[in-house]
Design a protein around this motif. Structure first.
Motif, PDB file in Angstrom:
ATOM      1  N   ALA A   1      18.843  -8.718   9.621  1.00  0.00           N
ATOM      2  CA  ALA A   1      18.974  -8.888   8.176  1.00  0.00           C
ATOM      3  C   ALA A   1      18.709 -10.338   7.782  1.00  0.00           C
ATOM      4  N   ALA A   2      17.846 -10.533   6.790  1.00  0.00           N
ATOM      5  CA  ALA A   2      17.462 -11.890   6.394  1.00  0.00           C
ATOM      6  C   ALA A   2      16.658 -11.848   5.109  1.00  0.00           C
ATOM      7  N   GLN A   3      16.563 -13.002   4.466  1.00  0.00           N
ATOM      8  CA  GLN A   3      15.524 -13.237   3.462  1.00  0.00           C
ATOM      9  C   GLN A   3      14.372 -13.831   4.258  1.00  0.00           C
ATOM     10  N   SER A   4      13.264 -13.112   4.381  1.00  0.00           N
ATOM     11  CA  SER A   4      12.263 -13.438   5.384  1.00  0.00           C
ATOM     12  C   SER A   4      10.912 -13.900   4.833  1.00  0.00           C
ATOM     13  N   LEU A   5      10.855 -14.243   3.545  1.00  0.00           N
ATOM     14  CA  LEU A   5       9.581 -14.620   2.945  1.00  0.00           C
ATOM     15  C   LEU A   5       9.582 -16.095   2.559  1.00  0.00           C
ATOM     16  N   VAL A   6       8.550 -16.826   2.988  1.00  0.00           N
ATOM     17  CA  VAL A   6       8.468 -18.256   2.727  1.00  0.00           C
ATOM     18  C   VAL A   6       8.413 -18.539   1.225  1.00  0.00           C
ATOM     19  N   ARG A   7       7.548 -17.857   0.507  1.00  0.00           N
ATOM     20  CA  ARG A   7       7.387 -18.145  -0.926  1.00  0.00           C
ATOM     21  C   ARG A   7       8.628 -17.750  -1.722  1.00  0.00           C
TER      22      ARG A   7
ATOM     23  N   GLY B   1      -0.669 -22.890  -3.847  1.00  0.00           N
ATOM     24  CA  GLY B   1       0.734 -22.524  -3.791  1.00  0.00           C
ATOM     25  C   GLY B   1       1.568 -23.599  -3.138  1.00  0.00           C
ATOM     26  N   PRO B   2       2.882 -23.370  -2.999  1.00  0.00           N
ATOM     27  CA  PRO B   2       3.784 -24.353  -2.403  1.00  0.00           C
ATOM     28  C   PRO B   2       3.456 -24.593  -0.935  1.00  0.00           C
ATOM     29  N   ALA B   3       3.934 -25.704  -0.430  1.00  0.00           N
ATOM     30  CA  ALA B   3       3.589 -26.128   0.931  1.00  0.00           C
ATOM     31  C   ALA B   3       4.041 -25.126   1.983  1.00  0.00           C
ATOM     32  N   GLU B   4       3.149 -24.830   2.920  1.00  0.00           N
ATOM     33  CA  GLU B   4       3.451 -24.019   4.091  1.00  0.00           C
ATOM     34  C   GLU B   4       2.764 -24.659   5.285  1.00  0.00           C
ATOM     35  N   ALA B   5       3.264 -24.405   6.468  1.00  0.00           N
ATOM     36  CA  ALA B   5       2.641 -24.945   7.672  1.00  0.00           C
ATOM     37  C   ALA B   5       1.204 -24.449   7.780  1.00  0.00           C
ATOM     38  N   HIS B   6       0.307 -25.337   8.188  1.00  0.00           N
ATOM     39  CA  HIS B   6      -1.084 -24.937   8.360  1.00  0.00           C
ATOM     40  C   HIS B   6      -1.297 -24.280   9.722  1.00  0.00           C
TER      41      HIS B   6
END
Length: 362
Positions: free
Chosen positions: A92-98, A292-297
């Protein structure tokens, strides 16, 4: 018993608490546990989409399904006390980066406080001998150089989701000794990006592609050259099950394991190119700059520890993984029942491991 495969005899009749059972990975894992005869209690929120895989796979009469929010310490403690699980698999988690950017408070509350609530309840009830807490490949402090992370690398997180999962790892460390005193061994599982049939979440690559392509729309891709360690959903789930068995046996093991693919990390562009080959005439537009917001490349995992200690090695290369995934969606959209499709993929997974074992390949 075949190395690298879950032992049906271990799971048959065993009391299992599976959190997050209504999610994509949770529904697949519940399906596998049911097939092995485990006595599963699912703990989760209700499915957030009407087409959720859980709704297609699991009938109420076959499952003790509890709609409990892990952020509710009293409700969660009561559930653990009532069911007295022998093994706990915490997905169980909130699993989305955005979503982590748009809902940071809920993300930290779910992934950090929710995990703390669960571990406290387990320590108080004292029934469990094994606990697997799933986190993510994004727990590592990432300088975007593409080097595969090993389990001893520093943890970090440059966005709310990644930071919350790194903090979740610290929560587990904080409870590890207390849980050991109560007879429960715990480890975290850090899996690479998963794809597979039945995922309908927003802001995930394959679900977004399937929705666009099946309706004749152009798929807009915001980070086409980002690289990830893609793997079929059954790959890390196999690792979670084998790891839980290892923990319950009392054997020495590591505090954390990476579960990643056979092949190197691949770009979003490459994955979509392979998927498009399976779907036929589709349209995709790639952004020229990251949006969009920063995410690892760049993200990559070194799964050597799981291969050595658990005999869990990647099954399928990227082409096979994408072909299986695209085939599932095409067949489902053509009217095939989800349960039949999941049974076929699980059988393929088991057969692949058995053949590799017979050939002397882990």
């Amino acid at each position: 018993m075949i190395a690298g495969l879950p032992d049906r005899n271990f799971w048959r009749g065993r009391r299992v608490l599976l959190t997050g059972h209504t999610g994509f990975k949770g529904a697949w894992l519940l399906f596998w546990l049911e097939a092995m005869g485990a006595r599963v209690t699912g703990c989760s929120l209700s499915p957030d989409r009407p087409e959720a895989l859980f709704s297609h796979l699991h009938a109420a009469e076959r499952l003790a399904s509890e709609i409990v929010d892990i952020r509710d310490p009293k409700g969660l403690a009561a559930l653990v006390a009532r069911t007295e699980p022998e093994v706990v698999l915490h997905l169980a988690a909130q699993s989305l980066v955005r979503r982590g950017y748009s809902e940071p408070h809920a993300t930290f509350e779910t992934n950090v406080s929710g995990t703390n609530n669960l571990l406290r309840a387990i320590a108080e009830v004292k029934s469990a001998s094994a606990l697997v807490v799933t986190t993510t490949d994004k727990v590592y402090r990432n300088c975007d150089d593409g080097r595969p992370f090993v389990e001893t690398d520093p943890l970090g997180g440059h966005d709310p989701y990644s930071a919350s999962k790194a903090a979740c790892e610290m929560v587990v460390d904080g409870w590890r000794s207390r849980l050991a005193d109560e007879g429960c061994a715990v480890a975290t599982a850090r899996a690479g990006n998963v794809i597979g049939g039945g995922d309908w979440a927003e802001d995930r690559l394959i679900p977004d592609a399937v929705r666009a392509w099946s309706s004749g729309r152009v798929l807009q891709v915001r980070r086409p050259d980002a690289t990830r360690p893609w793997q079929h959903v059954l790959e890390p789930l196999r690792g979670y099950l084998v790891l839980a068995e290892r923990l319950a046996s009392g054997q020495d093991t590591a505090p954390a394991f990476n579960f990643g693919p056979r092949s190197e990390s691949a770009s979003v562009r490459k994955v979509l190119s392979l998927a498009a080959e399976q779907f036929g005439a589709v349209r995709t537009e790639f952004a020229e700059t990251s949006q969009g917001p920063a995410e690892a490349h760049a993200l990559a995992l070194d799964p050597s520890l799981a291969e050595t200690v658990l005999a869990v090695r990647g099954l399928w290369d990227l082409q096979q993984t994408v072909t299986l995934t695209a085939g599932w969606y095409r067949a489902f959209l053509a009217g095939r029942p989800a349960r039949d499709l999941c049974e076929a993929d699980l059988t393929a997974c088991l057969d692949t491991v058995r053949r590799a074992s017979m050939a002397g390949i882990r």
